[in-house]
Scaffold this motif. Structure first.
Motif, PDB file in Angstrom:
ATOM      1  N   LYS A 417      15.350   4.866 -55.295  1.00 56.10           N
ATOM      2  CA  LYS A 417      15.726   3.768 -56.266  1.00 56.10           C
ATOM      3  C   LYS A 417      14.618   3.223 -57.077  1.00 56.10           C
ATOM      4  O   LYS A 417      14.542   2.860 -58.434  1.00 56.10           O
ATOM      5  N   PRO A 418      13.475   2.884 -56.425  1.00 55.89           N
ATOM      6  CA  PRO A 418      12.218   2.534 -57.179  1.00 55.89           C
ATOM      7  C   PRO A 418      11.732   3.443 -58.229  1.00 55.89           C
ATOM      8  O   PRO A 418      11.373   2.871 -59.478  1.00 55.89           O
ATOM      9  N   CYS A 419      11.875   4.721 -58.035  1.00 55.71           N
ATOM     10  CA  CYS A 419      11.428   5.733 -59.062  1.00 55.71           C
ATOM     11  C   CYS A 419      12.374   5.770 -60.249  1.00 55.71           C
ATOM     12  O   CYS A 419      12.016   5.724 -61.343  1.00 55.71           O
ATOM     13  N   LYS A 420      13.670   5.656 -59.959  1.00 54.09           N
ATOM     14  CA  LYS A 420      14.646   5.649 -60.995  1.00 54.09           C
ATOM     15  C   LYS A 420      14.535   4.321 -61.800  1.00 54.09           C
ATOM     16  O   LYS A 420      14.532   4.287 -63.084  1.00 54.09           O
ATOM     17  N   GLU A 421      14.273   3.264 -61.125  1.00 57.20           N
ATOM     18  CA  GLU A 421      14.001   2.066 -61.979  1.00 57.20           C
ATOM     19  C   GLU A 421      12.547   2.179 -62.899  1.00 57.20           C
ATOM     20  O   GLU A 421      12.588   1.406 -63.876  1.00 57.20           O
ATOM     21  N   LEU A 422      11.727   3.026 -62.561  1.00 51.90           N
ATOM     22  CA  LEU A 422      10.236   3.029 -63.441  1.00 51.90           C
ATOM     23  C   LEU A 422      10.665   3.967 -64.414  1.00 51.90           C
ATOM     24  O   LEU A 422       9.598   4.072 -65.356  1.00 51.90           O
ATOM     25  N   PHE A 423      11.545   4.948 -64.290  1.00 49.87           N
ATOM     26  CA  PHE A 423      11.696   6.120 -65.368  1.00 49.87           C
ATOM     27  C   PHE A 423      11.513   5.620 -66.727  1.00 49.87           C
ATOM     28  O   PHE A 423      10.631   5.841 -67.728  1.00 49.87           O
ATOM     29  N   PRO A 424      12.310   4.382 -67.098  1.00 53.71           N
ATOM     30  CA  PRO A 424      12.197   3.792 -68.650  1.00 53.71           C
ATOM     31  C   PRO A 424      10.810   3.314 -68.871  1.00 53.71           C
ATOM     32  O   PRO A 424      10.438   3.621 -70.040  1.00 53.71           O
ATOM     33  N   VAL A 425      10.037   2.919 -68.075  1.00 55.18           N
ATOM     34  CA  VAL A 425       8.762   2.206 -68.197  1.00 55.18           C
ATOM     35  C   VAL A 425       7.891   3.395 -68.359  1.00 55.18           C
ATOM     36  O   VAL A 425       6.891   3.486 -69.372  1.00 55.18           O
TER      37      VAL A 425
END
Length: 522
Positions: A417-425
């Motif tokens: 989940k933390p990885c998925k949240e960072l993809f747009p950044v």
């Protein structure tokens, strides 16, 4: 003249006499050459290409060990093999043990297709073409029992209730076959399975009084464990072959989840099941009880299909198995599946060890849907076309350790989940430096590509690889925002003294060689 004729007559008479003696078998005979005895090493025949055929001819039952002297498993078996050889040499003339050093006798190794060491084969009545494999036998007593069952009855006939009661308590594990219907293939499968599991006593019940005493109404096999109040029943419907029965017996001999150590590793690999799942976890952690309960519940559902193993990460002696699976402290708790036939590993696509996650992982694996953990995925055709470059194992070193560009890499897990949240950044960071030829923003799935870094963090983690170095990298441990990433990059690009950290990138061939050695030691 008369003297000459007399001499010729005498020689003729003598020659005629010798000829008649040879014809009639009278007189001295030529001595036959007697072959020297085959050399022995601690009561074990030392076999070579030149004496192998003679050894087969001279011994009704010949159990041959094909080995490599420097192999650790070969060394482990050597003493036990010799003890059994000495015992049987005294007991019977029909059975002998022999050994072949494959490093010296390569032709014999090729003839019998020897791949693992040691490999043991039993040759009967000189038959060189159809030897019987002897697998999973390591102790002297097991060797003796195995040979005894190959050359005679493989089980004890139980004809009384008191005999039955004493038999099931006679060893730590005992196996009893109950034969209610003699018209099936059950007896043959049971007899053959007994030959392949020499560690435990096998008993056969046909007596009606005993069948009634135990409450058996159909053909069945029971596995009794001395330290357990319950026993395990195997119905005839589950036994389509000898190997089905061997697999189930060895499964029930083990606990639902077996903790890995030097002793249990033998039992684990003796089970004829190619699918092993391993939980790497600390037994002293606060979450262990809940994780273990979920893991054990899944083990019950897949018993007989997958072998469930626990590896305690607090145990320092388990270091080799951590290396083999490339497990580090930050990875744990972790779950892996290993296919013993293909030597392919699979990583559970979830961080939490729950019953549902483990169950789904096992079922997907058995259905052929699980994603293998490989050294590298295939390089995508458009890997360098987007703002964030897509790295895999095959192109990682070439991109990260290049001469002209500084590379900032995000290591991620696709399910995190933390990885998925960072993809747009991370995508925005890639766009920000898209036109900067000195900077490459990249990402790599660290669960599907094996990148050998000396120090790893919990994903997502980040590394900066300065241009011109093939061994250095800088860890990023700051905030995961666009501005924080940018500030870090600008600092590294302008800093004359980069704080560097060693990065290890061993070759594929050395990894494979090391892995093969570790597998043999496990």
């Amino acid at each position: 003249m008369n003297i000459l004729l007399l001499t010729i007559s005498v020689f003729s008479i003598v020659a005629l006499g010798i000829a008649q003696e040879e014809k009639s078998g009278i007189g001295p005979k030529a001595k036959k050459h007697k072959a020297p005895k085959i050399k022995e090493d601690q009561h074990v025949l030392v076999l070579t290409s030149s004496n192998f055929a003679r050894a087969l001819k001279e011994n009704k039952y010949l159990l041959v060990k094909f080995y490599i002297a420097l192999s650790a498993p070969s060394q482990t078996v050597k003493e036990e093999f010799s003890v059994a050889a000495a015992y049987l040499k005294e007991k019977t003339k029909d059975v002998r043990f022999g050994q072949v050093d494959i490093t010296q006798e390569k032709d014999l190794g090729k003839e019998f297709n020897i791949k693992d060491f040691p490999t043991l084969k039993l040759f009967v009545n000189g038959d060189r073409k159809n030897p019987t494999d002897c697998k999973g036998v390591r102790t002297a007593s097991a060797f003796v029992t195995w040979i005894t069952r190959q050359t005679g009855p493989s089980s004890t006939l139980i004809n009384a209730t008191d005999h039955y009661e004493s038999f099931i308590k006679s060893d730590k594990v005992s196996v009893v076959g109950f034969l209610k219907d003699p018209g099936s293939s059950f007896t043959e499968h049971f007899s053959e399975a007994a030959k392949d599991v020499p560690e435990f006593p096998f008993g056969l019940v046909t007596n009606e009084e005993v069948l009634v005493h135990v409450g058996i109404t159909q053909n069945m096999v029971a596995v009794y464990k001395k330290d357990k109040s319950v026993h395990y029943l195997i119905s005839e419907e589950e036994i389509e072959s000898k190997m089905d029965l061997v697999r189930l017996i060895r499964t029930y001999v083990m606990d639902m989840v077996t903790e890995y150590n030097m002793e249990t590793s033998v039992t684990i690999f003796d089970v004829p099941i190619d699918h092993h799942i391993l939980l790497f976890a600390s037994k002293t952690s606060e979450q262990f009880s809940a994780m273990y309960e979920s893991y054990e519940s899944a083990a019950l559902e897949f018993r007989g299909k997958i072998v469930f193993v626990l590896v305690d990460t607090d145990e320092t002696r388990n270091g080799r198995i951590f290396e083999y699976f490339r497990i580090t402290e930050v990875d744990t708790p972790a779950i892996r599946i290993l296919n013993l036939t293909s030597d392919v590993k699979y990583r559970m696509p979830a961080d939490d060890v729950t019953f549902e996650n483990v169950r789904s992982f096992c079922q997907n694996y058995l259905d052929g849907k699980a994603k293998p953990q490989r050294d590298s995925e295939d390089i995508p055709k458009d890997w360098d076309k987007l703002p964030v470059k897509a790295l895999v194992g095959k192109n990682f070193n070439k991109v990260a350790f290049n001469k002209s560009s500084n590379v900032f890499v995000m290591f991620y897990a696709p399910w995190s989940k933390p990885c998925k949240e960072l993809f747009p950044v991370w995508e925005e960071l890639g766009k920000r430096y898209l036109n900067n030829a000195n900077v490459t923003i990249a990402k790599i799935d660290c669960t599907a590509n094996d990148i050998q870094l000396m120090v790893l963090d919990r994903y997502p983690y980040f590394r900066f690889f300065p241009a011109g170095s093939d061994t250095k990298s800088v860890r990023y441990t700051g905030k995961t925002t666009l501005d924080a990433f940018t500030e870090f990059l600008e600092h590294e690009l302008t800093s004359p003294n980069i704080e560097e950290e060693e990065t290890s990138s061993s070759s594929e061939s050395s990894n494979q060689a090391s892995e093969h050695q570790m597998k043999e030691e496990l």
